[in-house]
Design an enzyme around this catalytic site. Structure first.
Site, PDB file in Angstrom:
ATOM      1  N   THR A   1      -5.870  -6.994   7.367  1.00 51.56           N
ATOM      2  CA  THR A   1      -5.514  -7.363   8.730  1.00 51.56           C
ATOM      3  C   THR A   1      -5.924  -8.490   9.792  1.00 51.56           C
ATOM      4  OG1 THR A   1      -7.450  -5.602   8.564  1.00 51.56           O
ATOM      5  CG2 THR A   1      -8.295  -6.881  10.716  1.00 51.56           C
TER       6      THR A   1
ATOM      7  N   ASP B   1      -1.643  -1.812  -4.151  1.00 57.65           N
ATOM      8  CA  ASP B   1      -2.670  -1.380  -3.298  1.00 57.65           C
ATOM      9  C   ASP B   1      -3.214  -0.277  -2.897  1.00 57.65           C
ATOM     10  OD1 ASP B   1      -4.529  -2.918  -2.395  1.00 57.65           O
ATOM     11  OD2 ASP B   1      -4.205  -2.944   0.079  1.00 57.65           O
TER      12      ASP B   1
ATOM     13  N   GLU C   1     -11.637  -0.045  -9.603  1.00 59.47           N
ATOM     14  CA  GLU C   1     -11.959   0.114  -8.415  1.00 59.47           C
ATOM     15  C   GLU C   1     -13.620   0.359  -8.691  1.00 59.47           C
ATOM     16  OE1 GLU C   1     -11.413   0.071  -3.861  1.00 59.47           O
ATOM     17  OE2 GLU C   1     -13.844   0.685  -3.238  1.00 59.47           O
TER      18      GLU C   1
ATOM     19  N   SER D   1     -10.838  -9.553   5.400  1.00 59.88           N
ATOM     20  CA  SER D   1      -9.950 -10.143   6.566  1.00 59.88           C
ATOM     21  C   SER D   1     -11.613 -11.246   7.190  1.00 59.88           C
ATOM     22  CB  SER D   1      -9.470  -9.775   7.318  1.00 59.88           C
ATOM     23  OG  SER D   1      -8.091  -9.292   6.878  1.00 59.88           O
TER      24      SER D   1
ATOM     25  N   HIS E   1     -13.024  -2.741   5.083  1.00 66.91           N
ATOM     26  CA  HIS E   1     -11.679  -2.666   5.445  1.00 66.91           C
ATOM     27  C   HIS E   1     -11.551  -2.691   7.102  1.00 66.91           C
ATOM     28  CE1 HIS E   1     -10.946  -1.009   1.408  1.00 66.91           C
ATOM     29  NE2 HIS E   1     -10.168  -2.349   1.436  1.00 66.91           N
ATOM     30  N   GLY E   2     -10.583  -3.519   7.710  1.00 63.38           N
ATOM     31  CA  GLY E   2     -10.040  -3.449   8.813  1.00 63.38           C
ATOM     32  C   GLY E   2     -11.160  -4.581  10.224  1.00 63.38           C
TER      33      GLY E   2
ATOM     34  N   SER F   1       0.646  -1.095  -0.243  1.00 59.23           N
ATOM     35  CA  SER F   1       0.128  -0.135   0.137  1.00 59.23           C
ATOM     36  C   SER F   1       0.618   1.192   0.304  1.00 59.23           C
ATOM     37  CB  SER F   1      -0.450  -0.347   1.305  1.00 59.23           C
ATOM     38  OG  SER F   1       0.031   0.229   2.823  1.00 59.23           O
TER      39      SER F   1
ATOM     40  N   ASN G   1      -8.242  -9.826  -1.209  1.00 59.65           N
ATOM     41  CA  ASN G   1      -7.403  -8.946  -0.389  1.00 59.65           C
ATOM     42  C   ASN G   1      -7.481  -9.712   1.424  1.00 59.65           C
ATOM     43  OD1 ASN G   1      -6.438  -7.646  -3.203  1.00 59.65           O
ATOM     44  ND2 ASN G   1      -6.875  -6.396  -2.118  1.00 59.65           N
TER      45      ASN G   1
HETATM   46  P1  13P Z   1      -8.607  -6.186   5.381  1.00 59.48           P
HETATM   47  O1  13P Z   1      -9.504  -5.150   5.834  1.00 59.48           O
HETATM   48  O2  13P Z   1      -9.788  -7.437   5.513  1.00 59.48           O
HETATM   49  O3  13P Z   1      -7.756  -7.336   5.150  1.00 59.48           O
HETATM   50  O4  13P Z   1      -8.837  -6.110   3.843  1.00 59.48           O
HETATM   51  C1  13P Z   1      -7.358  -5.539   3.248  1.00 59.48           C
HETATM   52  C2  13P Z   1      -7.369  -5.202   1.553  1.00 59.48           C
HETATM   53  O5  13P Z   1      -8.278  -4.616   1.171  1.00 59.48           O
HETATM   54  C3  13P Z   1      -6.542  -5.017   1.197  1.00 59.48           C
HETATM   55  O6  13P Z   1      -6.691  -3.877   0.458  1.00 59.48           O
HETATM   56  O1  G3H Z   2      -7.288  -1.428   2.216  1.00 58.77           O
HETATM   57  C1  G3H Z   2      -6.087  -1.567   2.853  1.00 58.77           C
HETATM   58  C2  G3H Z   2      -4.923  -2.194   3.275  1.00 58.77           C
HETATM   59  O2  G3H Z   2      -5.268  -2.936   4.341  1.00 58.77           O
HETATM   60  C3  G3H Z   2      -3.787  -1.289   3.567  1.00 58.77           C
HETATM   61  O3  G3H Z   2      -3.349  -0.647   4.469  1.00 58.77           O
HETATM   62  O4  G3H Z   2      -3.043   1.677   4.186  1.00 58.77           O
HETATM   63  O5  G3H Z   2      -2.582   0.348   6.005  1.00 58.77           O
HETATM   64  O6  G3H Z   2      -1.107  -0.041   4.475  1.00 58.77           O
HETATM   65  P1  G3H Z   2      -2.376   0.257   4.952  1.00 58.77           P
HETATM   66 ZN    ZN Z   3      -8.855  -3.114  -0.158  1.00 56.70          ZN
END
Ligand code: 13P
Ligand code: G3H
Ligand code: ZN
Length: 315
Positions: free
Chosen positions: A256, A81, A133, A213, A179-180, A48, A253
């Site tokens: 988390t 990412d 996206e 996740s 996410h998260g 990322s 992906n």
């Molecule tokens: P999670 O937060 O569910 O792990 O998703 C990660 C993600 O989408 C990274 O692009």
């Molecule tokens: O979707 C985002 C990923 O979990 C990357 O997280 O931007 O904190 O590295 P980050």
């Molecule tokens: Zn993502």
């Protein structure tokens, strides 16, 4: 061996999904490669913008190159990412990445197409593929926070026009995840009807599931028992991930869950060894535990056991 993301998709589509795992440091890189080798899977390693800025992009990329040497059997793609336009160009020009994601989903439909198209033109000229996206996930992304109320599922009717006009190679779709660590706290799940409709309209076009996740509940309990406060954390049911992986979701992906493993190992290690201040004992445990997690996840995705076939396929 670093390979084309599109080739990995071609081999996987409709049969299994490829795990796309985020990394930030050396321990994650080692655990990730080990776990994929143990489960004989190909994979996508993704960086990322935040990960690139955490230490130094050059350090991160050098670690991946080194892991490629340490694990000569590995077959993987390197992916940016959630890129913005500028970061996409930086990665395209670096020559190191197999693919980039341009995340312009917060823009209007027309602007999303226009931005994605610009990135596609620069990327394709160098043989690099592009993930775009359409629709909006809930939760926090790096450069944009999306309120749950504003999260917008992908409209299958828009997909064909978007893909045709933008020229993207794969599409991140909003199908209910976020996410998260707090996704389906109310017991919600994936919108399979959306996946099905898109896959019917766009046969063999790779779909990407962000926010995948599963937030293992035993992990959350152990973190909380060791001083953490993750109340109500909940992720995507693994059976649903397996089902989606056979329906056209080709890239899954995960970030988390890896952070949860890291958090649990370090909390427990320092709780149980209060006299310790050395980073290596928990670091060693983390690498082994993360490898175990990755191997398990690849079973869920169906990528486990595919490595030899993929190596033949990409030759
Ligand atoms: P999670 O937060 O569910 O792990 O998703 C990660 C993600 O989408 C990274 O692009
Ligand atoms: O979707 C985002 C990923 O979990 C990357 O997280 O931007 O904190 O590295 P980050
Ligand atoms: Zn993502």
């Amino acid at each position: 061996m670093i390979v084309s993301t599109n080739k990995l998709f071609e081999h996987a589509y409709g049969k299994y999904a490829i795990g796309a795992y985020n990394i930030n440091n050396a321990e994650q890189v080692m655990g990730l490669f080990r776990g994929n080798m143990d489960s004989k899977a190909s994979f996508i390693i993704q960086l990322s913008k935040g990960a690139r800025a955490y230490t130094d992009t050059r350090l991160l990329e050098a670690m991946i190159r080194a892991a490629d040497e340490i694990f000569p059997e590995a077959v993987f793609a390197v992916h940016l990412d959630h890129g913005d336009e500028e970061t996409c160009y930086d990665c395209i020009d670096s020559g190191f990445y197999s693919s980039v994601m341009i995340d312009a989903s917060h823009e209007s439909f027309e602007d999303n197409i226009a931005i994605t198209k610009r990135v596609v033109e620069r990327a394709h000229a160098k043989g690099i593929s592009v993930e775009a996206e359409l629709g909006m996930l809930g939760g926090v992304e790096e450069h944009v926070a999306v309120d749950e109320a504003d999260a917008k599922l992908t409209d299958p009717k828009e997909v064909e026009e978007f893909v045709k006009k933008s020229g993207c190679d794969s599409l991140a779709c909003a199908i209910g995840t976020s996410h998260g660590a707090y996704k389906f706290s109310g017991g919600q799940g994936l919108h399979f009807n959306v996946i099905e409709e898109i896959a019917e309209l766009m046969p063999r076009f790779p779909l990407v599931m962000h926010g995948s996740s599963s937030v293992p509940q035993d992990e959350v309990e152990r973190i909380n028992a060791a001083g953490g406060q993750l109340k109500g954390a909940k992720g995507v049911d693994e059976a649903q991930i397996t089902k989606a992986s056979k329906m056209g979701v080709t890239k899954v992906n995960i970030d988390t869950d890896g952070r949860l493993v890291w958090c649990r190992v370090h909390r427990e290690s320092f709780r149980d060894n209060p006299e310790n201040f050395d980073l290596r004992p928990p670091g060693k445990i983390f690498m082994a535990e993360y490898a175990k997690y990755i191997a398990h996840k690849n079973e869920v995705l169906g990528s486990a056991g595919q490595l030899d076939a993929v190596r033949e396929f990409v030759k």
